[in-house]
Write an enzyme that holds these catalytic residues in place. Structure first.
Site, short mmCIF file in Angstrom:
data_model
loop_
_atom_site.label_atom_id
_atom_site.label_comp_id
_atom_site.label_asym_id
_atom_site.label_seq_id
_atom_site.Cartn_x
_atom_site.Cartn_y
_atom_site.Cartn_z
N LYS A 61 0.84 -1.19 0.00
CA LYS A 61 0.00 0.00 0.00
C LYS A 61 0.88 1.24 0.00
O LYS A 61 1.90 1.28 0.71
CB LYS A 61 -0.89 -0.04 1.25
CG LYS A 61 -1.91 1.07 1.35
CD LYS A 61 -2.76 0.87 2.61
CE LYS A 61 -3.86 1.90 2.76
NZ LYS A 61 -4.68 1.67 3.96
N SER A 107 -9.56 1.38 3.06
CA SER A 107 -8.75 2.16 2.16
C SER A 107 -7.65 1.35 1.47
O SER A 107 -7.04 1.84 0.52
CB SER A 107 -8.09 3.31 2.92
OG SER A 107 -7.25 2.81 3.95
N SER A 163 -9.59 -0.95 7.30
CA SER A 163 -9.04 -0.81 5.95
C SER A 163 -8.28 -2.00 5.39
O SER A 163 -7.97 -2.00 4.20
CB SER A 163 -8.13 0.41 5.88
OG SER A 163 -8.92 1.55 5.73
N1 GLN Z 1 -13.04 3.65 6.55
C1 GLN Z 1 -12.47 4.07 7.79
C2 GLN Z 1 -12.15 5.55 7.73
O1 GLN Z 1 -12.45 6.14 6.75
C3 GLN Z 1 -11.28 3.27 8.13
C4 GLN Z 1 -10.10 3.61 7.32
C5 GLN Z 1 -8.89 2.83 7.71
O2 GLN Z 1 -8.98 1.80 8.36
N2 GLN Z 1 -7.76 3.37 7.35
O3 GLN Z 1 -11.61 6.12 8.63
#
Ligand code: GLN
Length: 486
Positions: free
Chosen positions: A77, A152, A176
């Protein structure tokens, strides 16, 4: 078709010299060339360095070096710093940022002989659940190109699902790793807070962030985890706990294991009936394998999303203060005075979701509001920690869906942040409590979209999560299905 191999299968072939690391890496790069135009999983490809690493791995294998991951092509990532390789975090503000050092996770992967094929797409600064908040491109779900891959770490999940790498690394602040793994039909682990070093992981919400692996099966996931986990003196929050051999701990059956099913998760709004059904069937499968399912209560579940969306933006607003156009990253060339430079740089450099979170976080932390928001949310967090502690007195593992619905269509939630935030109802509690959670494929919707099962456990009990997930996988064949992508 070597790109379709699992890590475990490739290990065998590499060791027996039936394939070389260079051939395997070539096959993965060819696959990327063939399908990534449609999927959009990668932001940066590292062809030259990947082939160089593959040649090194071949020499290592030839010399009889038993490193478990030598020659395995892995995607990372774009939130983990890679020395000399652009690390954008999905943001314009870091579009041209080339880190002068490697994250500890990258160092460990390279020391194990891994071939890093590229950096994957993500929601900007990991804020999002669909990859639609990336500043650069859309990533599409390999199972249905009109749908999101989750986020994400959507680029990592899509790359694994579409065989554009053998395994991948993501990060998980509220879901994420697990949510995109679930939407793309792969296995994703969010380890215990402190299990994996965060050194070189670009910070989003430091008390919640963890790095975790994504893979085609539980075995592969555990292999990657073994390499990246463990204490790191460069991260003061990393734990000195020894890292067990997860694969040795797979064991047999689930005899005597008590699995808790949180009652509050049953009445969640927005639950798709196909997801509930797949999770109930998974529960029955686990019972057939000897597990005992009991009902448990996590009474503060209804407050978790609200607490998370105060704590995460608050920490983000503080962490993102460093992007001011002075030391690194984008600077608006037309800025006049200093204050104007900050304003213009940050207005142009950050996308709308990141700006929204900075504004929410700054508000929650400001004098006069701190007690009502940040402190209150931290208190709720303590109650959630206590909920899990009590639940683990009567069970070893917890079962739940990963996401309330299968992957949704591109564009469906992008204008409506609140519904987007609700994608994380089942996952973000584990981050608030610091406990591990794994997503394993447990079915398909009527439209052929993957559904994930979440297994959570107590702090540092990843070995038990892997054991249960592996046993479940042995009893099912969902992980063997491939997306219809040619
Ligand atoms: N979807 C969650 C957020 O927008 C989690 C994102 C993540 O785990 N980085 O904060």
């Amino acid at each position: 078709m070597p790109h379709r191999l699992t890590i475990h299968q490739a290990q065998g072939l590499l060791r027996e010299k039936k394939i070389s690391a260079v051939e395997l890496t070539q096959a993965v790069l060819d696959r990327i060339r063939k399908v990534d135009e449609r999927v959009g999983a990668y932001i940066t490809l590292c062809e030259a360095s990947a082939l160089e690493q593959a040649r090194k791995a071949d020499r290592r294998i030839a010399s009889g070096d038993p490193s478990p991951l030598a020659g395995i092509p892995v995607a990372v990532k774009d939130i983990l710093c890679t020395r000399g390789i652009r690390t954008t975090c999905g943001s314009r503000i870091l579009e041209n940022f080339i880190p002068p050092y490697d994250a500890t996770v990258i160092q460990r992967l390279e020391a194990a002989g891994v071939v890093i094929v590229g950096k994957t797409n993500m929601d900007e600064f990991a804020m999002g659940s669909s990859n639609e908040y990336s500043a650069f491109k859309l990533t599409r779900n390999p199972w249905d190109l009109s749908r999101i891959p989750g986020g994400s770490s959507g680029g990592s999940a899509a790359a694994v699902a579409a065989d554009m790498c053998l395994g991948a690394i993501g990060s998980d602040t509220g879901g994420s790793v697990r949510q995109p793994a679930s939407h793309c039909g792969v296995v994703g682990m969010k380890p215990t807070y402190g299990r994996v070093s965060r050194f070189g992981l670009v910070a989003f919400a430091s008390s919640l962030d963890q790095v975790g692996p994504l893979a085609k099966c539980v075995y592969d996931n555990a292999l990657l985890m073994k390499v990246i986990a463990g204490h790191d003196p460069k991260d003061s929050t990393s734990a000195p706990e020894p890292v067990p051999d997860y694969i040795q701990a797979f064991g047999k059956g689930l005899d005597g294991v008590t699995v808790g099913v949180p009652v509050e998760y049953r009445s969640m709004v927005g639950m798709d009936p196909e997801v509930s059904e797949a999770v109930s069937t998974a529960m029955e499968t686990m019972e057939r394998m000897g597990a005992r399912c009991v009902e448990v209560s996590l009474p503060h579940t209804p407050y978790a999303v609200a607490a998370y969306y105060v704590i995460a933006p608050s920490e983000a607003s503080s962490n993102l203060a460093r992007y001011d156009g002075v030391k690194y990253g984008f600077r608006d060339p037309e800025a006049g005075d200093l204050a104007g430079m900050y304003r213009r740089t940050r207005s142009k450099g950050f996308g709308p979701e990141v700006q929204r979170r900075i504004i929410i976080g700054t508000y929650c932390l400001s004098a006069g509001y701190y007690d009502a928001y940040y402190r209150k949310a931290s208190q709720v967090r303590s109650l959630i920690v206590r909920d899990f502690k009590e639940a683990f007195e009567s069970c070893r593992l917890l079962l739940s869906p990963v996401a309330p619905t299968p992957a949704f269509p591109i564009g469906e939630k992008v204008e409506d942040p609140l519904t987007m935030y609700l994608s994380d109802v089942f996952t973000l509690s584990a981050n608030l409590a610091g406990i591990p959670g794994i997503s394993v494929p447990c079915g398909f919707s009527g439209q052929g979209l993957p559904i994930g099962l979440q297994i959570m456990g107590n702090h540092f009990d990843e070995a038990m999560l892997y054991r249960a997930a592996h046993q479940f996988e042995q009893a099912t064949d969902y992980h063997l299905k491939k997306p219809p992508l040619q």
